[in-house]
Enzyme design. Structure first.
Site, PDB file in Angstrom:
ATOM      1  N   ARG A   1      -7.581  11.958  -5.488  1.00 36.46           N
ATOM      2  CA  ARG A   1      -8.922  11.396  -5.218  1.00 36.46           C
ATOM      3  C   ARG A   1      -9.832  12.191  -4.916  1.00 36.46           C
ATOM      4  NH1 ARG A   1     -11.487   8.711  -4.374  1.00 36.46           N
ATOM      5  NH2 ARG A   1     -11.719   7.227  -2.231  1.00 36.46           N
TER       6      ARG A   1
ATOM      7  N   ARG B   1       0.881  -1.150  -0.213  1.00 37.28           N
ATOM      8  CA  ARG B   1       0.073  -0.027  -0.139  1.00 37.28           C
ATOM      9  C   ARG B   1       0.928   1.302  -0.091  1.00 37.28           C
ATOM     10  NH1 ARG B   1      -5.384  -0.376   1.991  1.00 37.28           N
ATOM     11  NH2 ARG B   1      -6.187  -2.663   1.385  1.00 37.28           N
TER      12      ARG B   1
END
Ligand code: 1CP
Length: 374
Positions: free
Chosen positions: A66, A53
């Site tokens: 995002r 991640r």
């Protein structure tokens, strides 16, 4: 700590740097390759490091992207997905990139509506609970179902200076989301299916293989240099249940990509008692969480297999001196044996500071044991 083993502050490092200048391109290819070399248990110039991640919410640049795109939208825009994949490589100086995607992407495209909800994770409206549910999943045809993943890997193949890791979710972990319908810590429904309706369970496992195998193959064919199977939640199973209900399918997955000749990494959280089985599934590298000390984990796995890990991810949120001390302690436990890839014991936490993570990378590179190089 046995300082004489360590090259971080010693004369060997100066000599080594001087050799680098003379040997030019050879050392360059070694540098690029240090992750793959460690997967194959070959000598390395520095212990390779990357983070599960490593692209994600702890990065201001990712958070900005995002604001404009959902997670699925990032995946479906190869230019954006490639940019996000490359962010940590330049920012942190890690030795491998991991494709930006999610384990639920292929199952979503194979017919189950998955929504990745912020601060929750994958959520499915109609969880799979019976045979009819299993049949909603189609085998994956990568060129038709996930062309954007192939395109992202194609872009990255040209842009990246470090190897790209392709990945898929492991059979138990994918099943846990599909059957529970959302993240869980109890695994009640998924275990109920396993024990109460084994026929449905085995049908689901077979179908997941028909999704995961072509997905991994497509990533490798497009240019991924290694693959990782994230069976993140398999650690909630006893060794006997793992062997009976999951291992045959993980084995099938690894066997089917064996001929592609890329290193295969197998990881799960809380898998101290399963490490040998993760290996027996056919992994070249076994991922170790932060609970089992690295030396003990490696002893269990056996020194013929490489290991990856295993810094507690929450340590990155604490004082720097403790963090770096524990980083060096992991290196001490690896003892400069060939085949250690430094990583966290699980994914980077959203609260992580980018500069702090970079200090871990630098420490691993500087603290590399002489033994790993020869
Ligand atoms: O919207 C967001 O940005 C939410 C956070 C997020 C991100 C950044 C999710 C939701 N997925 C991802 C991308 C992702 N997922 C990557 C690429 C990033 C990188 O590694 O650099 C990878 C490799 C994954 C893999 C993944 N997804 C796993 C296996 C690894 C692990 O952490 O164990 C799992 C279990 C998932 C499911 C998932 N997706 C997202 C979340 C929050 C979760 C976990 C939910 C849970 O706790 O059960």
């Amino acid at each position: 700590m046995e300082i004489e083993w360590v090259s971080a502050v010693g004369i060997t490092d100066c000599v080594y740097r001087a050799c680098e200048t003379f040997q030019g391109s050879l050392e360059e290819s070694l540098l690029e390759d240090r992750f793959l070399r460690a997967c194959r248990r070959e000598s390395v110039d520095r212990t390779p490091v990357w983070f599960m991640r490593q692209a994600g919410r702890y990065q201001p640049e990712y958070r900005k992207i995002r604001e404009r795109y959902s997670l699925m939208e990032i995946c479906r825009h190869p230019e954006v997905a490639a940019e996000v994949t490359m962010l940590p490589v330049t920012q942190l100086g890690v030795d491998a990139a991991i494709l930006f995607s999610d384990i639920m992407v292929p199952v979503h495209e194979a017919g189950v509506d998955v929504e990745i909800k912020p601060n929750i994770g994958p959520v499915i409206d109609r969880p799979i609970r019976d045979q009819a549910g299993v049949e909603r999943l189609r085998p994956l045809v990568p060129e038709e179902d996930v062309p954007y993943v192939i395109e992202t890997v194609n872009i990255l193949k040209d842009e990246l200076k470090v190897p790209l890791i392709g990945f898929a979710g492991g059979p138990f972990t994918l099943a846990s989301y599909l059957v529970e319908g959302r993240p869980t810590r109890k695994f009640h429904e998924v275990k109920r299916m396993m024990f109460a309706t084994p026929d449905v369970w085995y049908a689901l496992m077979e179908r997941l293989c028909q999704i995961v195998i072509p997905f991994l193959k497509a990533q490798v064919k497009a240019g991924a240099a290694a693959i990782q199977l994230f069976d993140s939640w398999a650690g909630c199973l006893s060794p006997a249940d793992y062997q009976e209900f999951v291992l045959p399918y993980s084995k099938k997955i690894f066997e089917s990509v064996d001929s592609l000749e890329v290193p295969k990494i197998h990881f799960g959280v809380g898998t101290g008692e399963l490490l040998v089985h993760l290996r027996d599934a056919g992994a070249d590298v076994v991922g170790v969480d932060w609970v089992v000390p690295l030396d003990e984990a490696w002893r269990r796995v056996g020194y013929e297999t490489a290991v990856q890990g295993n810094l507690e991810p929450n340590l990155v949120l604490g004082p720097l001196d403790r963090l770096l001390e524990r980083t060096r302690e992991i290196m001490d436990r690896a003892e400069g044996r060939r085949g250690h890839i430094f990583n966290l014991g699980h994914g980077v936490l959203p609260e992580t500071n980018v500069d702090t993570l970079r200090r871990v990378v630098d420490t691993v590179h500087e603290y590399t044991y002489e033994g790993a190089r020869t």
